[in-house]
Design an enzyme around this catalytic site. Sequence first.
Site, mmCIF file in Angstrom:
data_model
loop_
_atom_site.group_PDB
_atom_site.id
_atom_site.type_symbol
_atom_site.label_atom_id
_atom_site.label_comp_id
_atom_site.label_asym_id
_atom_site.label_seq_id
_atom_site.Cartn_x
_atom_site.Cartn_y
_atom_site.Cartn_z
ATOM 1 N N MET A 61 17.467 22.723 -4.218
ATOM 2 C CA MET A 61 17.598 24.131 -4.577
ATOM 3 C C MET A 61 16.270 24.791 -4.955
ATOM 4 O O MET A 61 16.223 25.981 -5.216
ATOM 5 C CB MET A 61 18.610 24.302 -5.708
ATOM 6 C CG MET A 61 18.382 23.439 -6.932
ATOM 7 S SD MET A 61 17.150 24.034 -8.115
ATOM 8 C CE MET A 61 17.985 25.470 -8.762
ATOM 9 N N TYR A 62 15.175 24.051 -4.970
ATOM 10 C CA TYR A 62 13.878 24.655 -5.299
ATOM 11 C C TYR A 62 13.486 25.615 -4.175
ATOM 12 O O TYR A 62 13.332 25.210 -3.022
ATOM 13 C CB TYR A 62 12.795 23.594 -5.460
ATOM 14 C CG TYR A 62 12.906 22.738 -6.705
ATOM 15 C CD1 TYR A 62 13.810 23.022 -7.716
ATOM 16 C CD2 TYR A 62 12.087 21.625 -6.870
ATOM 17 C CE1 TYR A 62 13.905 22.228 -8.845
ATOM 18 C CE2 TYR A 62 12.179 20.824 -7.998
ATOM 19 C CZ TYR A 62 13.089 21.127 -8.983
ATOM 20 O OH TYR A 62 13.179 20.327 -10.105
#
Length: 322
Positions: A61-62
Amino acid sequence: MGLDTVSLGRTGTKVSELAFGTWRFGRENDEGDVEIGKERAHELLDAYAAAGGNFIDTADMYGDGRSEEYIGDWLADRDREEFVIASKIYWPTREDPNGWGLSRKHLRNSIEGILDRLGTDYVDLLYVHRWDDDTPVEEFMRTLDGFVRDGKVNYLGASTLEPNAWKVAKANEIADRRGYEPFKLAQPRYNLANREIEGNYLEMCTDYDIGVVPWSPLAGGFLTGKYERDAEPPEGTRGATDQQFRESYLTPENFDALEAAEAIADAVDATPAQVSLAWLVHHGRVTAPIVGARTVDQLEENLAAAEIDLTADQFDRLANAK
């Protein structure tokens, strides 16, 4: 400057004594600007590798997946086997009821996305990014074990926002009884200001022989020395704009820890940030702290912490400052 290597917890894999965290890669700020684009991300990765670094930490999710994509593009021109890549799995990657968590359905879908973005057949270390109380532990431990058996993952770890020692211990007990791969690494928050794991969580990691790879080793920038006791935070800092940060970090006991780091920094000709990182590097229960940076100069300053030798007295002074 060259980083030494250490064992990755109780595994046979060797990693750099400082890991490189890439949570800012591809991340959009409130104005919609990307904090670190691909070009600067590759410059930072180049600098880390040049210093002997091999342990790169990311998550699906970065930057909405861009962090993994940047790393994958960078790895394409290098020998993949020279690097130890850690990613994380849990947070939403799709807008549907099964698009998050640790269910078998989400895990199986997400691991394929992680591998595709990284351009690799496997990740060395896969963390569960948060705990999922809605999914039975048996289900996600069996699914994660399948990833290891299929060669998609080498080792498993648990990343936490709040210490949850009994949950990790329960998962490893189930893994032991079922013959599944256990969690061999943990990624909690740990630094001179945040000591919450020093109770049961750190004791659990020691008892189960789980390596500790701490995030936020500089307490969100508090331990860099930019803040002063009884003074207004400098303009543009988190302390000036984030009330929760002020309440969490700008406290008398945290300034005790910061001032101890500043005093030792003066004695060893270093910065407070470097001393704070060196304390974790020298910590007998820590495997490798995760450092981040916006610029190459900032990264090189952080990596230089590995060269600082703290005396036993200095280490204890820092440990007992809070």
